[in-house]
Design a protein around this motif. Sequence first.
Motif, PDB file in Angstrom:
ATOM      1  N   ARG A   1      76.589 -34.624-117.737  1.00  0.00           N
ATOM      2  CA  ARG A   1      75.248 -35.123-117.399  1.00  0.00           C
ATOM      3  C   ARG A   1      74.236 -33.987-117.273  1.00  0.00           C
ATOM      4  NH1 ARG A   1      75.668 -39.783-119.149  1.00  0.00           N
ATOM      5  NH2 ARG A   1      73.671 -40.236-118.116  1.00  0.00           N
ATOM      6  N   PHE A   2      74.427 -32.922-118.033  1.00  0.00           N
ATOM      7  CA  PHE A   2      73.516 -31.790-117.985  1.00  0.00           C
ATOM      8  C   PHE A   2      72.621 -31.716-119.222  1.00  0.00           C
ATOM      9  CE2 PHE A   2      73.927 -29.303-114.271  1.00  0.00           C
ATOM     10  CZ  PHE A   2      73.181 -28.140-114.426  1.00  0.00           C
ATOM     11  N   GLY A   3      72.813 -32.631-120.168  1.00  0.00           N
ATOM     12  CA  GLY A   3      71.966 -32.656-121.358  1.00  0.00           C
ATOM     13  C   GLY A   3      72.564 -31.976-122.569  1.00  0.00           C
TER      14      GLY A   3
ATOM     15  N   PRO B   1      63.634 -40.224-119.288  1.00  0.00           N
ATOM     16  CA  PRO B   1      64.664 -40.304-120.337  1.00  0.00           C
ATOM     17  C   PRO B   1      66.047 -40.581-119.753  1.00  0.00           C
ATOM     18  CG  PRO B   1      64.203 -38.013-119.840  1.00  0.00           C
ATOM     19  CD  PRO B   1      63.273 -38.838-118.961  1.00  0.00           C
ATOM     20  N   LEU B   2      66.174 -41.698-119.056  1.00  0.00           N
ATOM     21  CA  LEU B   2      67.422 -42.005-118.368  1.00  0.00           C
ATOM     22  C   LEU B   2      68.497 -42.440-119.363  1.00  0.00           C
ATOM     23  CD1 LEU B   2      65.932 -43.974-115.331  1.00  0.00           C
ATOM     24  CD2 LEU B   2      66.591 -41.563-115.430  1.00  0.00           C
ATOM     25  N   GLY B   3      69.550 -41.645-119.461  1.00  0.00           N
ATOM     26  CA  GLY B   3      70.670 -42.005-120.321  1.00  0.00           C
ATOM     27  C   GLY B   3      70.421 -41.816-121.802  1.00  0.00           C
ATOM     28  N   THR B   4      69.312 -41.218-122.185  1.00  0.00           N
ATOM     29  CA  THR B   4      69.001 -41.025-123.603  1.00  0.00           C
ATOM     30  C   THR B   4      69.617 -39.718-124.093  1.00  0.00           C
ATOM     31  OG1 THR B   4      66.891 -42.186-123.341  1.00  0.00           O
ATOM     32  CG2 THR B   4      67.183 -40.876-125.338  1.00  0.00           C
ATOM     33  N   SER B   5      70.563 -39.806-125.018  1.00  0.00           N
ATOM     34  CA  SER B   5      71.201 -38.608-125.560  1.00  0.00           C
ATOM     35  C   SER B   5      70.819 -38.366-127.011  1.00  0.00           C
ATOM     36  CB  SER B   5      72.726 -38.710-125.441  1.00  0.00           C
ATOM     37  OG  SER B   5      73.206 -39.840-126.155  1.00  0.00           O
ATOM     38  N   SER B   6      70.006 -39.258-127.582  1.00  0.00           N
ATOM     39  CA  SER B   6      69.528 -39.096-128.949  1.00  0.00           C
ATOM     40  C   SER B   6      68.122 -38.500-128.925  1.00  0.00           C
ATOM     41  CB  SER B   6      69.506 -40.433-129.685  1.00  0.00           C
ATOM     42  OG  SER B   6      68.765 -40.338-130.896  1.00  0.00           O
TER      43      SER B   6
END
Length: 260
Positions: free
Chosen positions: A50-52, A10-15
Amino acid sequence: MNTELLKRLPLGTSSFEALRESDEIYVDKTSYIYRLASNRGKYFLARPRRFGKSLLISAFESLFKHGLRDFKGLEIEKLWKDEKNYRVVRLDFARVKPEGTFKEFQEYFDDYLDTQFQKIGFKKSGSNFFTNQLEAFLDGLPASSLVLLIDEYDTPLTECLDDPKLFLQVRNYLSKFYSILKSNDTALRFLFITGITKFSKTNIFSALNNLTDISLSTEYGSLLGYTHKEVEEYFQVFVMCFRNSESGAGGTSEPVNCSL
């Protein structure tokens, strides 16, 4: 191992919705989400970038908007019994950086809040967002019907740390918004605020002094980030590929295709 069964990172996925639809790897944190969301509460969480944090906010948004639609197969599916529909407002304060004068920040901040609250029926008239309009709107909402999610609350402040006058103006203006929330506490079902740091020596949270800070809570220490056990469980194939490449091994007892 069949690479068709290998989920993508899930690289760069924030949705959260996009992550689940794309069948990317999701380390199941929903037991923590359930513990927080199952009760009426107000929480604050500080973690580095960048911790989610944004993905967590997105998961809360999906849960309160759509129930278990995006949570099939996860721990919370067996736990969540709340079938109510909630008004959800998600605010990303990283989008309202003070990049000019205070007046420009004020206007942009007001417009952003207006746009986001319009999604649950708010209609502004006049030029000042912080009149009794918002208070009246919130006061008219049913009890425990609003879910408010604020991501990167501290960005407007950290962006003007080198300008003490602007920092004070921005801080005081944000405090007005939090004061409105405090005075209309009855409407709030759930409030979750994230940031990189907590400005404990300013009055930014004085209006929300009933926030529960879980930043250093051992109970929620693994809410974000990955434990060693989770890495071994969810990223096993990738770990094996890395170990093979590091050791120069030609293979394992079960061949693994490491291409993504």
